[in-house]
Design an enzyme around this catalytic site. Structure first.
Site, mmCIF file in Angstrom:
data_model
loop_
_atom_site.group_PDB
_atom_site.id
_atom_site.type_symbol
_atom_site.label_atom_id
_atom_site.label_comp_id
_atom_site.label_asym_id
_atom_site.label_seq_id
_atom_site.Cartn_x
_atom_site.Cartn_y
_atom_site.Cartn_z
ATOM 1 N N HIS A 35 -62.505 41.978 14.066
ATOM 2 C CA HIS A 35 -63.653 42.245 14.924
ATOM 3 C C HIS A 35 -64.238 40.923 15.411
ATOM 4 O O HIS A 35 -64.826 40.181 14.635
ATOM 5 C CB HIS A 35 -64.695 43.063 14.171
ATOM 6 N N HIS A 265 -66.277 44.858 20.538
ATOM 7 C CA HIS A 265 -66.493 45.181 19.128
ATOM 8 C C HIS A 265 -65.244 44.890 18.308
ATOM 9 O O HIS A 265 -65.318 44.473 17.165
ATOM 10 C CB HIS A 265 -66.886 46.654 18.980
ATOM 11 N N GLU A 414 -80.674 59.167 -3.697
ATOM 12 C CA GLU A 414 -79.548 58.889 -4.593
ATOM 13 C C GLU A 414 -78.674 57.759 -4.060
ATOM 14 O O GLU A 414 -78.148 56.950 -4.827
ATOM 15 C CB GLU A 414 -78.686 60.150 -4.787
ATOM 16 N N HIS A 476 -75.900 73.190 -7.463
ATOM 17 C CA HIS A 476 -76.286 72.153 -8.421
ATOM 18 C C HIS A 476 -75.283 72.007 -9.561
ATOM 19 O O HIS A 476 -75.482 71.180 -10.440
ATOM 20 C CB HIS A 476 -77.668 72.458 -9.003
#
Lengths: 672, 672
Positions: A35, A265, A414, A476
């Site tokens: 780059h 870029h 988190e 969860h």
């Protein structure tokens, strides 16, 4: 832009910056990949930063009180490599620059902290450096509070692009930094309006200054090619009472025909355009050539920190022996000698009292004895302090009025928590641990992976480690997360069965120097299964015989964590029918895999049927069931093959068939 | 607060809201777990929204032109369940409310879209609903542009708490929404200043209104307990030309003694406090009792959309047969009949021409024939369009001036991209696909998991799938990601070996209705290995014999993706030594595992040595090497057991020993 005018206005600056640009063009050209645009665009900012502000001694990149420079936009790695080479870093030689992106080079495609001193962190996955930087700045605050500003007194500079700022982790990181008023943290935004797909406006029109101000930052907007403005902004930023974002308006691919386009870029490799660009810079050096006067100007910059470092060494030497030894110990990442005895004493006490505890509570018991003897631990949680059991009474809360506080309320962040912990570990002097639910490892996953890749001993305290969490349900309940973490190289995943194994796992985590640790801990209470005290750390072997067969060994049950209790009950059922059954507790598959073959053979001998028991998916278990002298038709797995469900934990274990009865029945089936 | 005064000021409103609060208290009390405070705090906002603004017909929750209500703060699930029960949703009965959080109930701890109609998405992992909502709103824009506002004309409301807004995904989502001026998107922030750890200020002091304004949103700040202000804000929000955030200042645990404390975030289960709170509301119903007049007022709200739906049905019926059939097909998620023939024709053409292509380019070839015949596809990339090969010429770019555009520049926002794609899939009428590098699955991981849990056919186009990406190095090289994705239940991971397998994988992805797909595609060019055309989709079997042994079968090589080429070369080497070698291509382990045993036995018969070849970790492979009649000592794996490195791809395959020579040598070793 009139490059000539810029050059003439400030030739000293110009050619130093041009050296970065020319080396970038040459290295990317030689590698035919990389780059170019970012280093070319940010060369002016970097030059002023290194020349006028950054405190460092190029010859001694490990000096603990150096300012940290973090290239969050890691794809612009040639910026960093050029700076290190030019200033005289001992690891990044011209040969390394020539070998950019080649096998064995220290100049990898993206900066890797393990390859060369001076590379503070591994970046490339966007936004990570911003998260790391928050951790670096917190570490500095804590250590300055602890050792005084004569020993610890430095800044953290992080260079970030649009990509870093569009990633969600950047929001978590900047709001945490704003809340904590981390005034030694300075973010340099490469505001070039270009992303890979095209103009930034294609996908983003965020008012970045407004956003940073809303997060509690100071913002300074400058022309990123004006050395005086850059210098002034950095001076002001260093004196703010809060973190500062300097929005540097730059031209990606500065001076190249592709300037200000998405093409810039990537890799600018056209031969003629390279020559044209160098000519526009007034650059006379051939490929990889830096004119001697420019190189020596850069080396003078690299050397200017040496006297500062000398003075600092003197101040360190003037500390009391005890304080200096403590500083040197924590900088080296060594655990205190007392740790082993402390853990042993706790193990003895727990074997004797045999409490029924969730392993998250066991973990708290360990922290209660460890934190007082390891002042380098810094705990925290992503807003689940009471659930993760990560806070002990002695820590104090890290805040504006208590920079010695060793517990961080990370908030519901988190990802930034994990990245900040990585930053603290990289900074040195801090041993970070932080908690969330195991399932939400997902949210922190890019940083968890980087801890492994960077070879740093971050500790992830992941509670609520299975369907055993109960009513919160499948959103969860981790089922695939143990496999995911075990699949990650250089990661140790512990799933301890009781307080003793939890203490042993913590001991291993706290003495690890190059490997991060995941502690997978239960929400639900578990009996103490290690009721016979051993001074040896059995968890260090990864797996061991917890209860052996009485009579002829026909069955081996291998279990982890909360399922060890089930294995022991199943063993009772089987032994009652005179079926000799061994129970192997396997708290850490990675460590067991590292043991010599003879030990593994002793723990898992051929000739018995094997059942693996873990309230998670089977992936990763077949090695222990079918391999290691096991065999098909004589092995089974009791666990999960779907997501969980919402119900009380006991109902779920019955519903999913993870019970002692099911294990015993399966053993009898296998035995025929 | 003076509850009496509020009640007397507006008793109609009060008791409707109190019904939500009372049901929440009763359900959490009965379950002895759950989250009381959020539903109690946001009951007023929800009541006004449902009564005055939300377009829905409770009896027909699947009506395509309904407004969407998304509870991003999924822990407050009782708010949603109470609303659904009260308004007369056919799935959420009083019995379900009584069974909150129990095994088999539709009222799981967190809302799960698969359990009941009216639950638009699965939430609980924070911030996901905000990301989904952006996808819902994009889907509405695209479908309105396509079918006109007589058929598609609705709003997306998303309720989010501090947790949702602290998560990084929320930043990605709101900046994407701001950029796209999604004026039909309205976010209701439950601004209660409380998180689990305590006051929000413990961890966060973000100026949320300022932040949303910086992202291009309108912001309205209100008292979340004032029905008139709520109504007014919603009215204004619906008429804005950009997305609107309504900051609702609320009291968590409204009316309970624990109001405004972190305790109120969780389960309020004390018997007396429950009675006291109900008394303070002036609530006369016993447990789970809603006074008849309150229930009928709510049912009237639930029924008010019925005539609107009737009108809409009439407008749908008035469409041309062709247009109506198309609408109904895409709503049903059915692929067009032409798809099979289109894929077959491409396969034939590719088998005949046998191009050497990277599978990412193969994927583009597939999209070039698929996108024109499936107007429901909406593609995109997280700023890697040219690298992911996700854009085809016909799509058009989704933007303010082209709402029919079917390609989204998501920006560097992998997480919001995945969540938004999930939202589009949940909305219906859209089949979303989006790309990034396989390694950055990590950034999107929480949403990728939820796609599997929600049983929606989101397609993740994950390119640069191994060390084969070369110079970018280990930060960008997945090694554990295939294992991680394969460990996830209800996920299909395809790693095709050439254009034919890529086409077959796409066909399976585009006809999937309940399972998301990951396409792991190469950066580097691969030969066509399927040079003999078959009409059958061999990839649908998960694995198949690509090249059989000549002579006695002594070796089976099992490979995926780019390593199939290596397996074929190794076979040549072995066959040249008269070692009969079969090559099995295994593009999808999950599908192979679903095949009948007899098929698996035919593909992987006993009696030959087996070598698995994949440039990734071994985890997950032992089933095919040691199981399925394989055995230890007669099987090996050629792949990665560490992170990768930065170098040209060819160098890396040699360095890590993933070559045809290494495979052939290993086979000879195993054969002894």
């Amino acid at each position: 832009m009139d490059l000539n005018a810029l050059r003439k206005a400030n030739p000293d600056h110009w050619f130093k910056a041009a050296a970065i640009r020319a080396l970038t063009l040459d290295a990317v050209h030689a590698a035919n990949s990389g780059h170019s645009g970012m280093p070319m665009g940010m060369a002016d900012v970097a030059t002023v930063l290194f020349e006028k502000h950054l405190k460092f001694d190029a010859a001694r990149p490990e000096w603990p009180d150096r300012d940290r420079f973090i290239l969050s936009a890691g794809h612009g790695s040639m910026l960093l490599y050029a700076l290190l080479y030019l200033t005289g870093n001992p690891d990044i030689t011209l040969e390394e620059i020539r070998n950019f992106r080649q096998l064995g080079a220290k100049t990898a495609g993206h900066p890797e902290n393990t390859l060369a001193r001076g590379i503070e962190t591994t970046t490339g996955p966007l936004g990570q450096g911003v998260g790391n930087a928050v951790g670096f700045a917190i570490a500095e605050e804590i250590l300055r509070a602890r050792f005084g500003s004569r020993i610890v007194d430095h800044y953290t500079y992080v260079m970030a692009g649009d990509g870093c700022l569009m990633e969600g982790i950047s929001q978590e990181a900047i709001t945490l930094a704003g809340r904590q008023k981390l005034s030694r943290l300075i973010l340099l935004w490469d505001n070039n309006n270009i992303t890979i797909d095209g103009k930034r406006e294609l996908s983003d029109t965020t008012d970045q200054p407004g956003r940073f101000r809303a997060a509690g930052w100071e913002v300074i907007e400058i022309d990123g090619h004006d050395p005086a403005m850059i210098d002034d902004a950095l001076t002001r930023a260093r004196h703010n009472d809060r973190p500062t974002m300097i929005a540097c308006k730059t031209h990606i691919g500065f001076g190249h025909v592709a300037q200000d386009t998405a093409k810039a870029h990537g890799a600018l490799t056209d031969d003629q355009q390279l020559l044209d660009t160098k000519a526009a810079y007034g650059w006379t050096g051939g490929p990889f050539e830096v004119p001697a006067e420019v190189k020596s100007a850069w080396e003078a910059i690299g050397a200017k920190g040496a006297p500062l470092r000398d003075d600092w060494e003197g101040r360190l030497a003037a500390l009391s022996d005890r304080k200096r030894a403590e500083f040197e110990r924590i900088e080296a990442g060594e655990a205190p000698k007392r740790l082993a005895a402390t853990i042993r004493a706790l193990k003895k006490q727990m074997s004797d009292s045999a409490p029924k505890l969730a392993t998250r509570a066991s973990s708290e018991k360990v922290l209660e004895v460890v934190n007082p003897i390891m002042a380098e631990t810094v705990g925290g949680s992503a807003d689940l302090t009471g659930s993760n059991n990560t806070l002990t009474a002695d820590l104090g809360i890290f805040d504006l009025d208590n920079r010695k506080g060793r517990y961080i309320h990370y908030g519901i962040r988190e990802h930034a928590m994990a990245a900040a912990m990585n930053g603290m570990a990289l900074h040195g002097g801090i041993r970070p641990y932080g908690g969330t639910f195991l399932c939400f490892t997902d949210y922190a996953r890019p940083s968890v992976r980087l801890a492994a890749l960077m070879e740093i001993p971050t500790v992830f305290v992941m509670t609520h480690d299975s369907i055993g969490l109960g009513e919160d349900g499948p959103t969860h309940q981790p089922v695939e997360h143990l496999a995911m973490l075990r699949a990650t190289p250089n990661m140790r995943v512990f799933r301890p069965a009781d307080t003793i194994e939890t203490a042993e796992a913590w001991e291993l985590a706290l003495t690890s120097t190059r490997t991060p640790t995941v502690l997978a801990l239960t929400r639900q209470g578990l009996p103490t299964v290690r009721t016979e005290h051993t001074t040896r750390n059995l968890t260090a072997r990864g797996a061991y015989v917890l209860a052996d067969a009485v009579g002829k060994r026909q069955v081996i049950l291998i279990a982890t964590g909360s399922e060890v209790e089930i294995a022991l009950k199943a063993r009772d059922l089987l032994q009652a029918q005179d079926i000799g059954t061994r129970v192997v507790s396997m708290p850490c598959m990675e460590l067991f895999a590292e043991q010599e073959d003879s030990y593994r053979r002793r723990v898992l001998p051929a000739g018995a049927v094997r059942i693996g028991i873990e309230a998670a998916v089977r992936l990763g278990w077949d090695r222990w069931l079918l391999g290691e002298r096991g065999r098909e038709g004589k092995a089974a797995f009791i666990g999960m093959d779907s997501f969980g469900a919402s119900a009380p934990a006991g109902d779920l274990f019955r519903f999913f068939g993870i019970t002692a009865d099911a294990v015993a029945q399966k053993a009898r089936d296998l035995l025929g």
